[in-house]
Design an enzyme around this catalytic site. Structure first.
Site, mmCIF file in Angstrom:
data_model
loop_
_atom_site.group_PDB
_atom_site.id
_atom_site.type_symbol
_atom_site.label_atom_id
_atom_site.label_comp_id
_atom_site.label_asym_id
_atom_site.label_seq_id
_atom_site.Cartn_x
_atom_site.Cartn_y
_atom_site.Cartn_z
ATOM 1 N N SER A 79 0.805 -1.212 0.000
ATOM 2 C CA SER A 79 0.000 0.000 0.000
ATOM 3 C C SER A 79 0.847 1.275 0.000
ATOM 4 O O SER A 79 1.589 1.522 -0.927
ATOM 5 C CB SER A 79 -0.962 -0.053 1.188
ATOM 6 O OG SER A 79 -1.808 1.052 1.184
ATOM 7 N N HIS A 80 0.759 2.008 1.091
ATOM 8 C CA HIS A 80 1.425 3.312 1.189
ATOM 9 C C HIS A 80 2.809 3.212 1.819
ATOM 10 O O HIS A 80 3.445 4.236 2.057
ATOM 11 C CB HIS A 80 0.542 4.228 2.031
ATOM 12 C CG HIS A 80 0.150 3.553 3.311
ATOM 13 N ND1 HIS A 80 -0.814 2.581 3.363
ATOM 14 C CD2 HIS A 80 0.634 3.674 4.561
ATOM 15 C CE1 HIS A 80 -0.915 2.137 4.609
ATOM 16 N NE2 HIS A 80 -0.047 2.789 5.349
ATOM 17 N N ASP A 118 -2.380 6.833 -3.037
ATOM 18 C CA ASP A 118 -1.244 6.104 -2.475
ATOM 19 C C ASP A 118 -0.695 5.086 -3.481
ATOM 20 O O ASP A 118 -1.174 4.987 -4.619
ATOM 21 C CB ASP A 118 -1.615 5.436 -1.138
ATOM 22 C CG ASP A 118 -2.527 4.236 -1.307
ATOM 23 O OD1 ASP A 118 -3.233 4.158 -2.316
ATOM 24 O OD2 ASP A 118 -2.532 3.359 -0.415
ATOM 25 N N ASP A 170 -0.898 1.900 -4.042
ATOM 26 C CA ASP A 170 -1.750 0.917 -4.725
ATOM 27 C C ASP A 170 -3.099 1.509 -5.125
ATOM 28 O O ASP A 170 -3.993 0.785 -5.576
ATOM 29 C CB ASP A 170 -1.943 -0.338 -3.865
ATOM 30 C CG ASP A 170 -2.676 -0.061 -2.577
ATOM 31 O OD1 ASP A 170 -2.521 1.047 -2.027
ATOM 32 O OD2 ASP A 170 -3.415 -0.936 -2.107
ATOM 33 N N ASP A 193 -5.690 2.908 -3.520
ATOM 34 C CA ASP A 193 -6.969 2.842 -2.807
ATOM 35 C C ASP A 193 -7.193 4.043 -1.892
ATOM 36 O O ASP A 193 -8.329 4.350 -1.534
ATOM 37 C CB ASP A 193 -7.158 1.506 -2.067
ATOM 38 C CG ASP A 193 -6.047 1.201 -1.094
ATOM 39 O OD1 ASP A 193 -5.076 1.986 -1.015
ATOM 40 O OD2 ASP A 193 -6.125 0.160 -0.409
ATOM 41 N N ARG A 194 -6.118 4.735 -1.512
ATOM 42 C CA ARG A 194 -6.291 5.915 -0.638
ATOM 43 C C ARG A 194 -6.361 7.200 -1.438
ATOM 44 O O ARG A 194 -5.828 7.271 -2.540
ATOM 45 C CB ARG A 194 -5.102 6.043 0.320
ATOM 46 C CG ARG A 194 -5.020 4.929 1.316
ATOM 47 C CD ARG A 194 -3.936 5.223 2.331
ATOM 48 N NE ARG A 194 -3.953 4.177 3.345
ATOM 49 C CZ ARG A 194 -3.412 4.281 4.537
ATOM 50 N NH1 ARG A 194 -2.792 5.384 4.886
ATOM 51 N NH2 ARG A 194 -3.492 3.292 5.400
ATOM 52 N N LYS A 240 -11.461 0.112 -0.789
ATOM 53 C CA LYS A 240 -11.576 1.558 -0.914
ATOM 54 C C LYS A 240 -11.020 1.945 -2.287
ATOM 55 O O LYS A 240 -10.242 1.195 -2.874
ATOM 56 C CB LYS A 240 -10.856 2.276 0.222
ATOM 57 C CG LYS A 240 -9.440 1.826 0.463
ATOM 58 C CD LYS A 240 -8.949 2.383 1.795
ATOM 59 C CE LYS A 240 -7.540 1.919 2.098
ATOM 60 N NZ LYS A 240 -7.475 1.086 3.290
HETATM 61 C C1 G1P Z 1 -3.927 1.399 8.377
HETATM 62 C C2 G1P Z 1 -5.131 2.282 8.589
HETATM 63 C C3 G1P Z 1 -6.404 1.505 8.279
HETATM 64 C C4 G1P Z 1 -6.322 0.929 6.864
HETATM 65 C C5 G1P Z 1 -5.060 0.129 6.696
HETATM 66 C C6 G1P Z 1 -4.869 -0.341 5.262
HETATM 67 O O1 G1P Z 1 -3.983 0.293 9.256
HETATM 68 O O2 G1P Z 1 -5.166 2.792 9.896
HETATM 69 O O3 G1P Z 1 -7.500 2.352 8.420
HETATM 70 O O4 G1P Z 1 -7.427 0.112 6.594
HETATM 71 O O5 G1P Z 1 -3.926 0.923 7.044
HETATM 72 O O6 G1P Z 1 -4.807 0.728 4.363
HETATM 73 P P1 G1P Z 1 -3.180 0.239 10.658
HETATM 74 O O7 G1P Z 1 -1.726 0.453 10.318
HETATM 75 O O8 G1P Z 1 -3.698 1.383 11.464
HETATM 76 O O9 G1P Z 1 -3.495 -1.102 11.228
HETATM 77 ZN ZN ZN Z 2 -3.342 1.480 -0.180
#
Ligand code: G1P
Ligand code: ZN
Length: 552
Positions: A117-118, A285, A287, A289-290, A386
């Site tokens: 992801s990010h 981000d 991938d 989704d954000r 998302k």
């Molecule tokens: C974090 C975010 C959560 C999101 C997840 C994946 O998870 O807080 O809302 O769904 O990334 O993008 P966390 O690191 O808090 O467990």
């Molecule tokens: Zn992501």
């Protein structure tokens, strides 16, 4: 004919427990001998047990470093484990929302998505392996637990001899294997998602609105996978000049950046927006989704407010018009802004643990149509992830219908519903022990006879360790965060992150609701809550940190 081999391996790895969103580890960890193979084999076996009849699997990824090694590996392992049809995005690129759309529309058994992801990428960055089920959403806890159980005793994996497949061109290859034919299909990773979005929004209307009002908009894909989608939708369809679409070439290390669209890591977009040149700006981000939405002059839309505003403006989005609107979901730490809208409009509202996977069963049961998280995630039941670009188009649809600026929309929303002042403090890269000590300190306040300190001058009425029972299937999720609630509804929440690749990250969420001071200064208004959080957690002493790493 290509041959299947069973590779017998040494001692299992015991650290392959998926977190909030799949298995995330430093690249160096997944490069250990047989590490990836063992986890993939555990996924494939679990998938076969869940649905022995469907052998069509998607393989997606955000283009990060090491994807090019793992994608061919999954092809060989999936074929060796009896999968018959393998779908791969061109060059391995497939955003997370696009994977969800493809799995659903093309009836795959699920998909393996290679993304952290990010989290930063590159040889010293992170890698991620996530499994999504047939509804297109992240595997629920019972599936990830089954995968984890298998990793604990893993002693072999199945793999085909190397095969010659190019993923840089769209097309079909049929592999002749000792298990029969396996079709490998390289597809356009954007098309299916793009088509779906075209049925949800009135894109020509948005284009006309921009053109007629001579408005300039900008998007920053942060060198993640969303770049080509941005070019196709913002560029080709909405007519935005490519000079306004920045960092749209996916790079294995995201150009050295941290591809997380927030005020800290997407500072470049903030500065660009502050110039006043653009009416609207969005960042995505790694991938895709954000999303982070900014208005003219850098006006920031908090993700919790974004969900509330979209819910209050459903009539601006053709997808929702004329349909029964089921309800809204938000994760525990997401502010209650959307609750105010749901209350007024008579929609059901569900509070779930953090992580998109908890929305899936509610959507499948038609209990929610929209959902969101404070962590820059917003989406609807068009897919089960998302969707960054969906959120951007939802906002552009609202702007086009209401013909006013982002800031005007937010300020009028606050006037009507009140404002949820909101902030999140992250203490990143603590040791596991420090993280546990902070959570233990907070846990002390859950004791029934414990006296709770005040939040500034406001009495605190409870401290609860949040647990959740899925209303559809009865699944339980325990220990999802400590929630302090004041007599006026302010909340301070503590959670341990479940997406970090090592150590511990503590997240502290601060929320204060007001109907009278909506134009107040957020920092000042939230300062008694910050003091309260420092007091009850003793985080400074226990972590040795004077301040949070990131404030969003
Ligand atoms: C974090 C975010 C959560 C999101 C997840 C994946 O998870 O807080 O809302 O769904 O990334 O993008 P966390 O690191 O808090 O467990
Ligand atoms: Zn992501």
């Amino acid at each position: 004919m290509t041959k299947t081999n069973r590779v017998v391996t040494e001692t299992p790895y015991l650290d392959q427990k998926p977190g909030t969103s799949g298995l995330r580890k430093p690249v160096k960890t997944v490069q250990q001998v047989h590490y990836t193979e063992k986890f993939i084999q555990s996924i494939l076996e679990t998938v076969c047990e869940l649905d022995p009849s469907n052998r069509k699997l998607l393989i997606g990824g955000d283009g990060r470093y090491y994807n090019n090694v793992v994608i061919p590996l999954i092809v060989r392992m999936a074929a060796a484990n009896g999968f018959k049809e393998l779908i791969i995005g061109k060059k391995g690129l497939f955003s997370t929302p696009a994977c969800s759309a493809y799995i659903r529309t093309h009836k795959c058994v699920g998909g393996i998505i290679l993304t952290a992801s990010h989290n930063p990428g590159g040889p010293d960055g992170d890698f991620g392996i996530k499994y999504n089920v047939a509804n297109g959403g992240p595997a629920p806890d019972n599936v990830t637990n089954a995968i984890f159980q298998k990793t604990k005793t893993r002693s072999f994996y199945n793999i085909l001899d190397p095969v010659d497949i190019s993923i840089s061109k769209i097309g079909r290859t049929v592999l002749e294997t000792d298990q029969g034919q396996v079709v490998v299909e390289v597809v356009d990773g954007v098309a299916c998602h793009e088509e779906l979005l075209g049925t949800i929004f009135d894109l020509p209307k948005i284009k006309d609105y921009l053109l007629q009002n001579n408005l300039c908009i900008t998007a920053d894909a942060m060198a993640g996978v969303m770049g080509s989608t941005v070019h196709r939708i913002f560029g080709d369809i909405l007519g935005v000049d490519s000079s306004h679409l920045i960092r749209c070439t996916p790079l294995p290390d995201f150009g050295g950046s941290h591809p997380d669209p927030n005020l800290v890591y997407a500072a470049e977009l903030v500065t660009t927006m502050e110039s006043g040149k653009y009416e609207f700006g969005v960042a995505f981000d790694g991938d895709g989704d954000r999303n982070m939405i900014l208005g003219k002059n850098g006006f920031f839309v908090s993700p919790s407010d974004s969900l509330a505003v979209i819910t209050a403006n459903l009539d601006c989005i053709p997808y929702f018009v004329g349909k029964t609107f089921a309800g809204v979901g938000r994760s525990l730490p997401t502010s209650g802004a959307v609750d105010q809208v749901a209350k007024k409009l008579g929609f059901a509202i569900y509070e779930t643990p953090t992580g998109w996977k908890y929305f899936g069963s509610l959507m499948d049961a038609d209990m929610i149509s929209l959902c969101g998280e404070e962590s820059f995630g917003t989406g609807s039941n068009h897919i089960r992830e998302k969707d960054g670009i969906w959120a951007a188009l939802a906002w552009l649809s609202i702007l086009a219908s209401r013909q006013c600026s982002v800031e005007e929309i937010i300020r009028s929303h606050w006037k009507e519903y009140g404002r949820h002042f909101y902030c999140r403090h992250d203490y990143e890269a603590l040791t596991t022990e420090q993280g546990a000590a902070v959570m233990a300190a907070v846990n002390n306040y859950t004791a029934p006879d414990c006296s709770l300190p005040a939040m500034g001058v406001t009495e605190v009425i409870s401290c609860v360790n949040f647990s959740y029972t899925d209303p559809v299937n009865g699944d339980r999720a325990l220990n999802q965060g400590f929630v302090f609630t004041s007599v006026t509804g302010s909340r301070v929440i503590f959670r341990l992150s479940g997406t970090g690749s090592s150590g511990a990250t503590i997240r502290i969420y601060l929320e204060y609701y007001s109907t009278s001071e909506v134009d107040g200064n957020a920092q000042e208004i939230l300062s008694p809550l910050v003091e309260f959080a420092l007091l009850v957690s003793d985080i400074r002493a226990l972590s040795g940190r004077e301040a949070p790493t990131v404030i969003t």
